[in-house]
Scaffold this active site. Structure first.
Site, PDB file in Angstrom:
ATOM      1  CG  HIS A   1      10.773  -6.085   3.605  1.00  0.00           C
ATOM      2  ND1 HIS A   1      11.463  -6.049   4.796  1.00  0.00           N
ATOM      3  CD2 HIS A   1      10.709  -4.805   3.176  1.00  0.00           C
ATOM      4  CE1 HIS A   1      11.803  -4.795   5.071  1.00  0.00           C
ATOM      5  NE2 HIS A   1      11.359  -4.021   4.110  1.00  0.00           N
TER       6      HIS A   1
ATOM      7  CG  HIS B   1      13.119  -1.649   0.145  1.00  0.00           C
ATOM      8  ND1 HIS B   1      14.167  -0.997   0.767  1.00  0.00           N
ATOM      9  CD2 HIS B   1      12.261  -1.989   1.141  1.00  0.00           C
ATOM     10  CE1 HIS B   1      13.926  -0.961   2.069  1.00  0.00           C
ATOM     11  NE2 HIS B   1      12.773  -1.546   2.325  1.00  0.00           N
ATOM     12  CD  GLU B   2       8.469  -2.222   0.554  1.00  0.00           C
ATOM     13  OE1 GLU B   2       8.338  -3.032   1.489  1.00  0.00           O
ATOM     14  OE2 GLU B   2       8.959  -1.093   0.722  1.00  0.00           O
TER      15      GLU B   2
ATOM     16  N   GLY C   1       6.359   2.146   0.589  1.00  0.00           N
ATOM     17  CA  GLY C   1       6.145   0.713   0.386  1.00  0.00           C
ATOM     18  C   GLY C   1       6.076  -0.009   1.717  1.00  0.00           C
TER      19      GLY C   1
ATOM     20  CD  GLN D   1       8.434  -3.449   5.929  1.00  0.00           C
ATOM     21  OE1 GLN D   1       7.852  -3.319   4.868  1.00  0.00           O
ATOM     22  NE2 GLN D   1       9.173  -2.499   6.452  1.00  0.00           N
TER      23      GLN D   1
ATOM     24  CB  CYS E   1      13.675  -0.030   5.666  1.00  0.00           C
ATOM     25  SG  CYS E   1      12.626  -1.457   5.985  1.00  0.00           S
ATOM     26  CG  LEU E   2       7.932   2.419   6.662  1.00  0.00           C
ATOM     27  CD1 LEU E   2       6.494   2.060   6.321  1.00  0.00           C
ATOM     28  CD2 LEU E   2       8.021   3.842   7.219  1.00  0.00           C
TER      29      LEU E   2
HETATM   30 NI    NI Z   1      11.656  -1.929   4.032  1.00  0.00          NI
END
Ligand code: NI
Length: 180
Positions: A140, A136-137, A46, A51, A94-95
């Site tokens: 953000h 989660h996304e 995701g 981000q 998480c990226l």
């Molecule tokens: Ni994330």
């Protein structure tokens, strides 16, 4: 298509609230495609627009299991319209928080309304990994990271570790420039 740079924590841009998309036009659809490409390349399941430094309410998700055909979802203005009372613990990464993983508790099942890449309103029922990733996304978009769901002790430890990594990377970059 283009690969985009993923912002890592700590960074003030990851703490901001994203703004709604008015309509999904060609430019937004292109952004969604670029975000998916960036996500697959990372690799991740995701990615949210903040981000990559875009403060718009856009997320992309693909929670297909390894070996299963890809199942990309492109969502603008996602909204949880129902969430189960039952919650589940799931290990999240998480990226924007490379190599950090923690157990996070969230509603098990959700129903989400969103606008797709063709500017059509849709709803989706999600459980399991897909439910986790969408939630989660969506966090953000509120400037929330998964570490905001865990104890401040653990959160501070993780952020200190990432700050150190950033300093080392900066140092390496400077070195590379000096020797270039
Ligand atoms: Ni994330």
């Amino acid at each position: 298509m283009a690969l985009l740079e993923i912002i890592t924590a700590p960074d003030p841009r990851l703490k901001k609230k994203a703004q709604p998309v008015e309509r999904v036009d060609a430019a937004t659809a292109k952004l969604m495609a670029d975000m998916l490409e960036t996500m697959y390349e990372a690799p991740g399941v995701g990615l949210a627009a903040p981000q990559i430094g875009v403060l718009k309410r856009i997320i992309v998700v693909d929670a297909a299991r390894d070996g299963a055909p890809p199942n990309p979802l492109r969502m603008a203005n996602p909204e949880v319209i129902w969430a189960s009372e039952e919650t589940k613990l799931h290990e999240e990464g998480c990226l924007s928080l490379p190599e950090e993983y923690e157990q996070v508790e969230r509603p098990d099942k959700i129903k989400v309304r969103y606008i797709d890449e063709n500017n059509e309103l849709r709803t989706i029922d999600a459980d399991g990994l897909l439910s986790v990733v969408i939630q989660h996304e969506m966090d953000h978009l509120e400037g929330t990271l998964f570490v905001d769901h865990i104890s401040s002790l653990k959160r501070n430890m993780i952020l200190r570790r990432l700050t150190k990594v950033k300093k080392i990377e900066k140092g390496n970059k400077r070195h590379a420039l000096e020797s270039a």
